[in-house]
Design an enzyme around this catalytic site. Structure first.
Site, mmCIF file in Angstrom:
data_model
loop_
_atom_site.group_PDB
_atom_site.id
_atom_site.type_symbol
_atom_site.label_atom_id
_atom_site.label_comp_id
_atom_site.label_asym_id
_atom_site.label_seq_id
_atom_site.Cartn_x
_atom_site.Cartn_y
_atom_site.Cartn_z
ATOM 1 N N CYS A 97 0.671 -1.310 -0.266
ATOM 2 C CA CYS A 97 -0.119 0.410 -0.121
ATOM 3 C C CYS A 97 0.614 1.237 0.108
ATOM 4 C CB CYS A 97 -1.045 0.331 1.491
ATOM 5 S SG CYS A 97 -1.910 1.500 1.207
ATOM 6 N N GLU A 424 -22.909 3.856 -0.138
ATOM 7 C CA GLU A 424 -23.363 2.325 0.512
ATOM 8 C C GLU A 424 -21.831 1.519 0.141
ATOM 9 O OE1 GLU A 424 -28.251 2.635 -0.039
ATOM 10 O OE2 GLU A 424 -26.311 1.447 -1.653
#
Length: 454
Positions: A97, A424
């Protein structure tokens, strides 16, 4: 440096005081909260990072997240500040990452860290280097953590860890591993600019929305405008999802979580590889990890004679982990528990109302599916619900972001979740973040407990 939005007093006690089914409600001032939090971050860091923008869709959670991260990284604690950021670098590197590694490299240097350490693990003190084994196991197969790993780090020597230091380090590792999943899941890693997908696009330096935030014009309104645009999704697909959820109540029960994992394997629920088949920039981070080929392996494929299912009834966060971590690292247990409760209580109104059922059913299905992948079992849960609640491609997405976040690509977020609004999708990624973090903490804290009573 991330500014703690506000100081909060937590009640002290030996056990977590969780309120079941607590729902987070928006107050009248909540519509302005994203802007307020964005200005706080801008004032301290001079930029609005992609993670902050994505979490800004759920300002109650963002508030809790910023407080926890600020406490972990910048408040008094067992570990020196430079070591905290280096541990974060080690954790983020396990998933390649680069987004998080770059952030913490900068913070490491600002904290007075030795630039030579950035040459790799061969140039850091042995005490930090000894943490590599636990970092590797927690990141990929946390069920392999044992009290022997803990004993090795705590044994008396020149480079031994104290229990308080180790708990601080474990929380940092779990935090950064889980945050890497969120970074990849929301596409923050794909952008070297200000925000991930669905957030504000980088503009010219003199015309950035960041500056408008300080005058009360742009950020939260822009997020709401994007959110509304993203909400034009297929109602047909949502109706189909609602019908599947309603059928849960009439389906027969009895399938176990091991059968669920077995089915995943038989159906080939493997991670969705990057289009190039490689992880961009992975070679740049190789110096921060050892044994780079060590990765996630399906818990269902384990040797049954060596690994047992983790039963929450025997060791849970509420009854065991909370009190241990809070005793050894003061107040962090309260902050972590607030964050767990916050994500559980968040209300994605469209996801709840349009599905026609209790949102807790859907959220618990995602949470328990993630824990299931790490060998954590709830005896009071019917795992047949997971296959009813989650479409196959949604399960693939969740498993990839949870177990192989570095193998996600820029298309997954949009391609497989057309029935969800953007906010969402972020909500589900927050569930992945917190479920994964709690899973790692449960295994690590159980091993520490076993060491302490042995």
């Amino acid at each position: 440096m991330i500014v703690c939005p506000q100081s909060v007093e937590h009640p002290r006690g030996s056990r977590c005081q969780r309120l079941p089914g607590q729902v987070v409600k928006m107050s009248s001032s909540d519509p302005e909260r994203p802007q307020f939090l964005f200005v706080k971050v801008l004032a301290s860091r001079g930029r609005l990072e992609a993670v902050t923008q994505q979490m800004g869709y759920h300002p109650q959670y963002l508030d809790s997240f910023l407080k926890t991260q600020h406490y972990l990284m910048h408040m008094d604690g067992p570990l020196p500040f430079d070591c905290r950021h280096y541990i974060a670098i080690m954790a983020a590197a396990r998933h390649q990452c680069r987004y998080l590694v770059n952030l913490h490299v900068l913070q490491f240097l600002r904290a007075g860290g030795d630039p030579q350490w950035l040459r790799g693990l061969d140039f850091i003190p042995p005490k930090l280097r000894n943490l590599n084994e636990i970092n590797k196991i927690l990141a990929h197969r946390p069920w392999l953590i044992t009290k022997e790993h803990i004993e090795k780090l705590l044994k008396i020597s020149e480079w031994s860890w104290s229990l308080a230091e180790l708990v601080h380090a474990v929380v940092l590792l779990a935090h950064c591993h889980a945050l890497a999943s969120f970074v990849f899941g929301c596409g923050c890693e794909q952008d070297d600019g200000l925000g991930g997908r669905g957030s504000l696009k980088p503009l010219s330096p003199g015309n950035q929305c960041l500056c408008e935030a300080t005058t009360g014009n742009g950020c939260s309104q822009e997020l709401l405008r994007i959110n509304r645009k993203r909400s034009l999704d297929s109602c047909m697909e949502l109706d189909s999802l609602r019908e599947r959820m309603q059928r849960i109540h009439v389906e027969t029960e009895g399938r176990e979580e091991t059968r669920l994992l077995q089915q995943d394997r038989e159906e080939g629920l493997s991670p969705l590889a990057d289009t190039d088949g490689e992880v961009t920039g992975a070679t740049n981070l190789a110096c921060y990890m050892q044994d780079p080929d060590f990765g996630y392996q399906d818990f269902a494929r384990r040797d049954d004679d060596q690994t047992q299912v983790f039963r929450v009834q025997d060791y849970s966060w509420e009854d065991h982990g909370f009190s241990l971590v809070n005793r050894l690292y003061s107040d962090i247990g309260h902050l972590l528990d607030e964050k767990f409760r916050m994500v559980d209580g968040l209300q994605s109104s469209a996801m709840a109302k349009r599905q026609g059922c209790e949102p807790s059913v859907f959220k618990r299905g995602i949470w328990n599916y993630i824990h299931c992948m790490f060998g954590i079992r709830y005896d009071d849960y019917d795992y047949a619900e997971v296959n009813q609640l989650l479409e196959r491609m949604l399960k693939v997405y969740i498993k990839t972001v949870t177990c192989y976040p570095e193998k996600t690509n820029s298309e997954m977020f949009d391609r497989f979740w057309k029935q969800f609004k953007h906010s969402e999708k972020v909500h589900v990624n927050l569930l992945i973040l917190e479920a994964r973090m709690q899973a790692e903490l449960l295994y690590a804290l159980q091993a520490i407990t076993q060491y302490m009573i042995s």
